[in-house]
Design a protein around this motif. Structure first.
Motif, PDB file in Angstrom:
ATOM      1  N   GLN A  77       0.830  -1.213   0.000  1.00 60.94           N
ATOM      2  CA  GLN A  77       0.000   0.000   0.000  1.00 60.94           C
ATOM      3  C   GLN A  77       0.860   1.256   0.000  1.00 60.94           C
ATOM      4  O   GLN A  77       0.466   2.273  -0.549  1.00 60.94           O
ATOM      5  N   GLU A  78       2.025   1.192   0.620  1.00 61.71           N
ATOM      6  CA  GLU A  78       2.910   2.342   0.682  1.00 61.71           C
ATOM      7  C   GLU A  78       3.587   2.630  -0.658  1.00 61.71           C
ATOM      8  O   GLU A  78       3.902   3.773  -0.964  1.00 61.71           O
ATOM      9  N   ARG A  79       3.830   1.614  -1.470  1.00 64.69           N
ATOM     10  CA  ARG A  79       4.560   1.782  -2.733  1.00 64.69           C
ATOM     11  C   ARG A  79       3.935   2.825  -3.655  1.00 64.69           C
ATOM     12  O   ARG A  79       4.645   3.693  -4.141  1.00 64.69           O
ATOM     13  N   PRO A  80       2.636   2.779  -3.914  1.00 62.12           N
ATOM     14  CA  PRO A  80       2.069   3.800  -4.808  1.00 62.12           C
ATOM     15  C   PRO A  80       2.243   5.224  -4.269  1.00 62.12           C
ATOM     16  O   PRO A  80       2.475   6.159  -5.026  1.00 62.12           O
ATOM     17  N   GLN A  97       4.774   6.298  -2.423  1.00 63.42           N
ATOM     18  CA  GLN A  97       6.179   6.643  -2.620  1.00 63.42           C
ATOM     19  C   GLN A  97       6.461   6.978  -4.081  1.00 63.42           C
ATOM     20  O   GLN A  97       7.192   7.903  -4.389  1.00 63.42           O
ATOM     21  N   GLU A  98       5.877   6.208  -5.007  1.00 56.81           N
ATOM     22  CA  GLU A  98       6.092   6.439  -6.418  1.00 56.81           C
ATOM     23  C   GLU A  98       5.454   7.757  -6.864  1.00 56.81           C
ATOM     24  O   GLU A  98       5.973   8.437  -7.746  1.00 56.81           O
ATOM     25  N   ALA A  99       4.347   8.136  -6.251  1.00 56.37           N
ATOM     26  CA  ALA A  99       3.678   9.391  -6.605  1.00 56.37           C
ATOM     27  C   ALA A  99       4.496  10.597  -6.191  1.00 56.37           C
ATOM     28  O   ALA A  99       4.407  11.660  -6.809  1.00 56.37           O
ATOM     29  N   GLN A 100       5.323  10.435  -5.178  1.00 55.24           N
ATOM     30  CA  GLN A 100       6.149  11.535  -4.702  1.00 55.24           C
ATOM     31  C   GLN A 100       7.351  11.782  -5.612  1.00 55.24           C
ATOM     32  O   GLN A 100       7.957  12.838  -5.561  1.00 55.24           O
ATOM     33  N   LEU A 101       7.695  10.821  -6.448  1.00 55.79           N
ATOM     34  CA  LEU A 101       8.864  10.965  -7.331  1.00 55.79           C
ATOM     35  C   LEU A 101       8.617  11.897  -8.477  1.00 55.79           C
ATOM     36  O   LEU A 101       7.742  12.325  -8.942  1.00 55.79           O
TER      37      LEU A 101
END
Length: 54
Positions: free
Chosen positions: A45-48, A50-54
């Motif tokens: 659940q955390e991965r999306p 984190q990826e959105a913050q990139l």
């Protein structure tokens, strides 16, 4: 998971352990398997985010 996987002791409140044991029983999994599945799900659940913050 196998016996070759790393092992460690885990302390948790008795009430939380009871909840996890009940969930494991309902899902027909071991306590260990239930903990691993829930941890993996929380990281997935955390991965999306984190990826959105990139």
């Amino acid at each position: 998971m196998s016996r070759a996987d790393a092992q460690f002791k885990l302390r948790m409140p008795a009430s939380l352990r009871t909840q996890v044991e009940q969930a494991a029983k309902e899902a027909r999994r071991s306590l260990n398997a239930e903990i691993v599945i829930r941890l993996e799900a929380s990281f997935a659940q955390e991965r999306p985010k984190q990826e959105a913050q990139l």
